[in-house]
Design an enzyme around this catalytic site. Sequence first.
Site, PDB file in Angstrom:
ATOM      1  N   ASP A  15       0.869  -1.181   0.000  1.00  0.00           N
ATOM      2  CA  ASP A  15       0.000   0.000   0.000  1.00  0.00           C
ATOM      3  C   ASP A  15       0.907   1.232   0.000  1.00  0.00           C
ATOM      4  OD1 ASP A  15      -2.389   1.621   0.389  1.00  0.00           O
ATOM      5  OD2 ASP A  15      -1.792   1.843   2.469  1.00  0.00           O
ATOM      6  N   SER A  16       0.268   2.397  -0.109  1.00  0.00           N
ATOM      7  CA  SER A  16       1.035   3.637  -0.033  1.00  0.00           C
ATOM      8  C   SER A  16       1.491   3.917   1.409  1.00  0.00           C
ATOM      9  CB  SER A  16       0.182   4.800  -0.539  1.00  0.00           C
ATOM     10  OG  SER A  16      -0.982   4.908   0.259  1.00  0.00           O
ATOM     11  N   CYS A  78      -4.230  -1.483  -1.985  1.00  0.00           N
ATOM     12  CA  CYS A  78      -4.440  -0.041  -2.152  1.00  0.00           C
ATOM     13  C   CYS A  78      -5.325   0.112  -3.378  1.00  0.00           C
ATOM     14  CB  CYS A  78      -3.091   0.643  -2.376  1.00  0.00           C
ATOM     15  SG  CYS A  78      -3.215   2.375  -2.838  1.00  0.00           S
ATOM     16  N   ASN A  79      -6.448   0.794  -3.200  1.00  0.00           N
ATOM     17  CA  ASN A  79      -7.382   0.959  -4.322  1.00  0.00           C
ATOM     18  C   ASN A  79      -6.779   1.806  -5.436  1.00  0.00           C
ATOM     19  OD1 ASN A  79     -10.350  -0.001  -3.329  1.00  0.00           O
ATOM     20  ND2 ASN A  79      -9.123   0.697  -1.623  1.00  0.00           N
ATOM     21  N   GLU A 157      -4.732   9.370   8.856  1.00  0.00           N
ATOM     22  CA  GLU A 157      -3.302   9.465   9.200  1.00  0.00           C
ATOM     23  C   GLU A 157      -3.120  10.357  10.427  1.00  0.00           C
ATOM     24  OE1 GLU A 157      -0.230   8.562   7.367  1.00  0.00           O
ATOM     25  OE2 GLU A 157      -1.346   7.119   6.167  1.00  0.00           O
ATOM     26  N   CYS A 206     -11.070   2.899  -0.250  1.00  0.00           N
ATOM     27  CA  CYS A 206      -9.685   3.256   0.060  1.00  0.00           C
ATOM     28  C   CYS A 206      -9.344   2.490   1.327  1.00  0.00           C
ATOM     29  CB  CYS A 206      -9.578   4.761   0.295  1.00  0.00           C
ATOM     30  SG  CYS A 206      -7.987   5.271   0.969  1.00  0.00           S
ATOM     31  N   HIS A 208      -7.519   3.087   3.687  1.00  0.00           N
ATOM     32  CA  HIS A 208      -7.416   3.895   4.911  1.00  0.00           C
ATOM     33  C   HIS A 208      -8.790   4.041   5.596  1.00  0.00           C
ATOM     34  CE1 HIS A 208      -3.429   5.199   3.676  1.00  0.00           C
ATOM     35  NE2 HIS A 208      -3.301   5.889   4.799  1.00  0.00           N
TER      36      HIS A 208
HETATM   37  N1  DGL Z   1      -4.733   3.470   0.802  1.00  0.00           N
HETATM   38  C1  DGL Z   1      -4.873   4.118  -0.494  1.00  0.00           C
HETATM   39  C2  DGL Z   1      -6.053   3.513  -1.255  1.00  0.00           C
HETATM   40  O1  DGL Z   1      -6.571   2.465  -0.887  1.00  0.00           O
HETATM   41  C3  DGL Z   1      -5.122   5.591  -0.411  1.00  0.00           C
HETATM   42  C4  DGL Z   1      -4.142   6.456   0.276  1.00  0.00           C
HETATM   43  C5  DGL Z   1      -3.357   7.334  -0.662  1.00  0.00           C
HETATM   44  O2  DGL Z   1      -3.889   8.312  -1.221  1.00  0.00           O
HETATM   45  O3  DGL Z   1      -2.179   7.016  -0.802  1.00  0.00           O
HETATM   46  O4  DGL Z   1      -6.508   4.074  -2.225  1.00  0.00           O
END
Ligand code: DGL
Length: 288
Positions: A15-16, A78-79, A157, A206, A208
């Site tokens: 993921d990011s 991560c989407n 975050e 997402c 998150h």
């Molecule tokens: N966790 C990322 C997702 O599922 C989104 C966070 C980001 O913008 O990096 O899209």
Amino acid sequence: MREEPFNNAPIGIFDSGFGGLTVARQVMKTMPDEDIIYFGDSARCPYGPRSQKEVDGFVQQICRFLLERQVKLILIACNTATAAGLRHAQQTFDVPILGVIGPGARAAVQATTNRRVGVIATKGTVESGSYTKAIRGLDAGITVFSVATPRFVEIAEQGIRMADGPIENYTSTASKVYVRPEFQEIAQDYLDPLRRCDIDTLVLGCTHFPLLKALIGSVAGRKVTLIDSAKEAARDVHETLSRRGDLAEPGREPNYEFFTTGSDLDEFRRFGSRVLQMSMTSVSHVDL
Ligand code: DGL
């Protein structure tokens, strides 16, 4: 042809940043015998505002990093990265590569009764149209309403940094003290238009967002079913490994390794442990 009836190579998940740990946690629960290598690209988080091309490049890089570590399957947790790079990664590499959009879309299609589905996600994911395509690919009669909610990534975050204790509690505990009034307003601005569209199902598009589930749910209302693709994605991983005869040996002690591009290892370990609800022992910094 492998002789053993099992494959103990690790599963790669990335993921990011911290968001994908919500998915890793489900994979650990569903498949407690599997080794996992988790990669969080914290130095380049957020991915949401970046171009598809740039994120696709990150996906290629991270898949290479994981494949050098002999992973048997990669889950893009991560989407935004799934939308930008899943197809290209599947075309490039030999191991099965799975994303989180298909599983989330499937769960939403199964859950909706009035066939009006909302999707909240990053700008990158919404602009890609991936959820609309995936949902309507399964049921062309469903109307999809998508809204980019980039500030939810920030709030998740920020919330992690501001509170102690288990992550499911932190959003409510922290929000009372720090985030709530502002969060409520932002959430209302984002979600009111979706409520007016009379959706009965809302995809947390997402990784998150499950960290903000309690609060998003309270604003969306009790009649709206929230879809978190983590469980579905973990089920897909299990199904894929099982069909290929690639599950790990039952009863073994799993090994978890974590990598981050971020410079603050201690912070990654502390916050990550709270999302995972277990202590992260092996955490290393990596530059790609
Ligand atoms: N966790 C990322 C997702 O599922 C989104 C966070 C980001 O913008 O990096 O899209």
